[in-house]
Write an enzyme that holds these catalytic residues in place. Structure first.
Site, PDB file in Angstrom:
ATOM      1  N   ASN A  40       0.868  -1.180   0.000  1.00  0.00           N
ATOM      2  CA  ASN A  40       0.000   0.000   0.000  1.00  0.00           C
ATOM      3  C   ASN A  40       0.906   1.232   0.000  1.00  0.00           C
ATOM      4  O   ASN A  40       1.476   1.586   1.022  1.00  0.00           O
ATOM      5  CB  ASN A  40      -0.905  -0.031   1.241  1.00  0.00           C
ATOM      6  CG  ASN A  40      -1.852   1.148   1.297  1.00  0.00           C
ATOM      7  OD1 ASN A  40      -1.814   2.034   0.445  1.00  0.00           O
ATOM      8  ND2 ASN A  40      -2.697   1.173   2.309  1.00  0.00           N
TER       9      ASN A  40
ATOM     10  N   ARG B 142      -2.830  -2.006  -3.223  1.00  0.00           N
ATOM     11  CA  ARG B 142      -3.983  -1.144  -3.037  1.00  0.00           C
ATOM     12  C   ARG B 142      -3.848   0.023  -4.022  1.00  0.00           C
ATOM     13  O   ARG B 142      -2.830   0.708  -4.037  1.00  0.00           O
ATOM     14  CB  ARG B 142      -4.000  -0.620  -1.606  1.00  0.00           C
ATOM     15  CG  ARG B 142      -5.174   0.284  -1.386  1.00  0.00           C
ATOM     16  CD  ARG B 142      -5.241   0.762   0.040  1.00  0.00           C
ATOM     17  NE  ARG B 142      -6.489   1.466   0.220  1.00  0.00           N
ATOM     18  CZ  ARG B 142      -6.608   2.602   0.896  1.00  0.00           C
ATOM     19  NH1 ARG B 142      -5.561   3.153   1.439  1.00  0.00           N
ATOM     20  NH2 ARG B 142      -7.771   3.166   1.009  1.00  0.00           N
TER      21      ARG B 142
ATOM     22  N   HIS C  53     -12.823   3.478   0.432  1.00  0.00           N
ATOM     23  CA  HIS C  53     -12.825   2.409   1.453  1.00  0.00           C
ATOM     24  C   HIS C  53     -13.512   1.167   0.883  1.00  0.00           C
ATOM     25  O   HIS C  53     -14.018   0.336   1.636  1.00  0.00           O
ATOM     26  CB  HIS C  53     -13.595   2.810   2.736  1.00  0.00           C
ATOM     27  CG  HIS C  53     -12.987   3.911   3.526  1.00  0.00           C
ATOM     28  ND1 HIS C  53     -13.749   4.851   4.164  1.00  0.00           N
ATOM     29  CD2 HIS C  53     -11.696   4.208   3.815  1.00  0.00           C
ATOM     30  CE1 HIS C  53     -12.962   5.705   4.812  1.00  0.00           C
ATOM     31  NE2 HIS C  53     -11.718   5.327   4.611  1.00  0.00           N
TER      32      HIS C  53
ATOM     33  N   ARG D 156     -11.755  15.973   7.838  1.00  0.00           N
ATOM     34  CA  ARG D 156     -12.602  16.306   6.674  1.00  0.00           C
ATOM     35  C   ARG D 156     -14.011  16.676   7.124  1.00  0.00           C
ATOM     36  O   ARG D 156     -14.561  16.044   8.029  1.00  0.00           O
ATOM     37  CB  ARG D 156     -12.681  15.120   5.709  1.00  0.00           C
ATOM     38  CG  ARG D 156     -11.371  14.779   5.060  1.00  0.00           C
ATOM     39  CD  ARG D 156     -11.568  13.715   3.983  1.00  0.00           C
ATOM     40  NE  ARG D 156     -10.319  13.024   3.743  1.00  0.00           N
ATOM     41  CZ  ARG D 156     -10.164  11.701   3.829  1.00  0.00           C
ATOM     42  NH1 ARG D 156     -11.181  10.922   4.106  1.00  0.00           N
ATOM     43  NH2 ARG D 156      -8.990  11.167   3.620  1.00  0.00           N
TER      44      ARG D 156
ATOM     45  N   GLU E  31      -8.117  -4.841   5.462  1.00  0.00           N
ATOM     46  CA  GLU E  31      -7.956  -4.517   4.039  1.00  0.00           C
ATOM     47  C   GLU E  31      -6.817  -5.311   3.406  1.00  0.00           C
ATOM     48  O   GLU E  31      -6.907  -5.714   2.251  1.00  0.00           O
ATOM     49  CB  GLU E  31      -7.731  -3.007   3.873  1.00  0.00           C
ATOM     50  CG  GLU E  31      -9.021  -2.228   4.106  1.00  0.00           C
ATOM     51  CD  GLU E  31      -8.829  -0.722   4.165  1.00  0.00           C
ATOM     52  OE1 GLU E  31      -8.485  -0.226   5.248  1.00  0.00           O
ATOM     53  OE2 GLU E  31      -9.030  -0.060   3.146  1.00  0.00           O
TER      54      GLU E  31
END
Ligand code: AMP
Length: 400
Positions: free
Chosen positions: A8, A92, A181, A242, A386
């Protein structure tokens, strides 16, 4: 040959795990930080051994991949004899545009699409491609698989992903809801169908992935019906830094008053809003906000309450979108660890017949049913993974 390396890549970092797919165990994992910046660091972790730290220079991702492979075969801290034991590499990749609704073995066409999506994922896609090319160079001939964070969202119907703006922007630039996601939402919703014994084709699942970045998804039989992040990960829930959903006119209003341009405003919405902004700069971390709330800090209280309230609103909306829900699942840092957050979200859901078992809700980081046997909707805690999801997709595509 059942070992898969999961990579990743961020713009200056590289996370990795080597997973033995015989039993899905993590043989080693680690992180390269400050790639291309002074003070580079590789931290390599193997269960039962002290962490191995290499502070030598990491001028680029190519060198980082080489150092990772060196650590993996090292006689002291390594876990394999030779790089040949790695069957395939799973990457990823943030954005696959509209082209990929599934993972795919990397070839020149795939790399072209990843490149074409640089403007949709400007921080991640270039780094993801560099990671793929670094792995190709360091392990020639091994299959590389791209697992897209946007792939799950490709399941949405046109009316769910289309923004109500002039159609030409979708046609010309691909402006639409993509969702992110996706690897986590697909993994967790799939596991929920099995864990709650739901109909694999019709089970209605809402996944609340609540971490530093947060998003909600609705899926029926594993197909994404809707998801809260949009063209970028900025839309939807209140996150660490965010803003999530906001009236777009706020952008112009603040730009005019503060004499800043739209790029600066977007930076504020991405990096200085959410918990951090709402709490007056206190923290972006859920634990800090929860602590300050308990100490009577008003802004922290508003930030925390608003964050839980927004999750509950999305659950309500997605229940309507699916005309029902069988299971609501909590995952990621907050979802897996913060029982109070989960309980407060569920306190809005009495109208659905949701009933949480306070004893079960003390659980952290493990798979468990949080609802009472009488609850009309099952509420679950399922830790996301993940890396394992990427490794499984890689195994499936490469047959290794
Ligand atoms: P993630 O991005 O999935 O790593 O999640 C990070 C978020 O999870 C941060 O806001 C943390 O404060 C939050 N978190 C992690 N552990 C806990 C905990 N024990 N209680 C409350 N929040 C937690």
């Amino acid at each position: 040959m059942s070992k898969i390396l999961v990579i990743n890549c961020g713009s200056s970092s590289l996370k990795y795990q080597l997973i033995d797919m015989e039993n899905e165990s993590v043989l080693a994992k680690g992180l390269c930080e400050r790639i291309g910046i002074d003070g580079s660091l590789l931290t390599h972790k193997v269960d039962g051994k002290p962490d191995y730290v290499d502070e030598s220079d990491l001028p680029n991702h190519q060198v980082a991949v080489e150092k990772v492979l060196k650590a993996l075969v090292d006689p002291e801290v390594g876990v394999i004899q030779s790089v040949d034991e790695i069957a395939a590499i799973g990457h990823r990749v943030l954005h696959g545009g509209t082209k990929y609704s599934d993972s795919i073995i990397v070839n020149d066409d795939v790399k072209k699409v990843i490149r074409e999506c640089f403007d949709l994922g400007p921080l991640h896609n270039p780094a993801n491609l560099i990671g793929i090319e670094a792995a190709e160079a360091a392990m020639p001939g091994k299959p590389n698989v791209a697992v897209f964070d946007t792939a799950f969202g490709m399941g949405m119907d046109e009316y769910a992903y289309t923004y109500a703006i002039p159609h030409e922007y979708l046609e010309k630039y691909g402006v639409r809801r993509y969702g992110f996601h996706g690897t986590s939402h697909k993994f967790v919703s799939g596991e929920a169908l099995k864990f709650a014994n739901l109909d694999p084709k019709k089970g209605k699942v809402i996944v609340c992935h609540l971490g530093n970045g947060s998003s909600v998804s609705a899926s029926i039989g594993g197909r994404c019906v809707d998801t809260s992040m949009g063209l970028t990960p900025l839309e939807g829930l209140i996150m660490g830094t965010r803003s999530g959903d906001i009236d777009p006119a706020v952008v112009q209003f603040i730009c005019n008053h503060e004499k800043i341009d739209v790029n600066e405003m977007l930076n504020i919405l991405n990096k200085k809003s959410g918990y951090l902004g709402m709490s007056g700069g206190l923290s972006s971390d859920n634990r800090d906000i929860a602590k300050a709330q308990k100490e009577g800090n008003h802004l922290a209280d508003v930030a925390m309450t608003a964050s839980r309230y927004r999750v509950a609103k999305y659950i309500g909306a997605y229940t309507a979108a699916m005309n029902g829900v069988d299971a609501i699942v909590f995952t990621a840092g907050i979802g897996e660890n913060d029982g109070e957050f989960r309980a407060e979200v569920c306190s809005y859901l009495g109208y659905l017949g949701v009933e949480i078992d306070p004893e079960a809700n003390k659980a952290r980081g493990k798979r468990v049913v949080l609802s009472t046997p009488g609850s009309k909707v099952k509420v679950l805690l399922i830790p996301t993974n993940e890396e394992l999801a990427i490794a499984r997709e890689t195994k499936e595509l490469t047959n290794c």
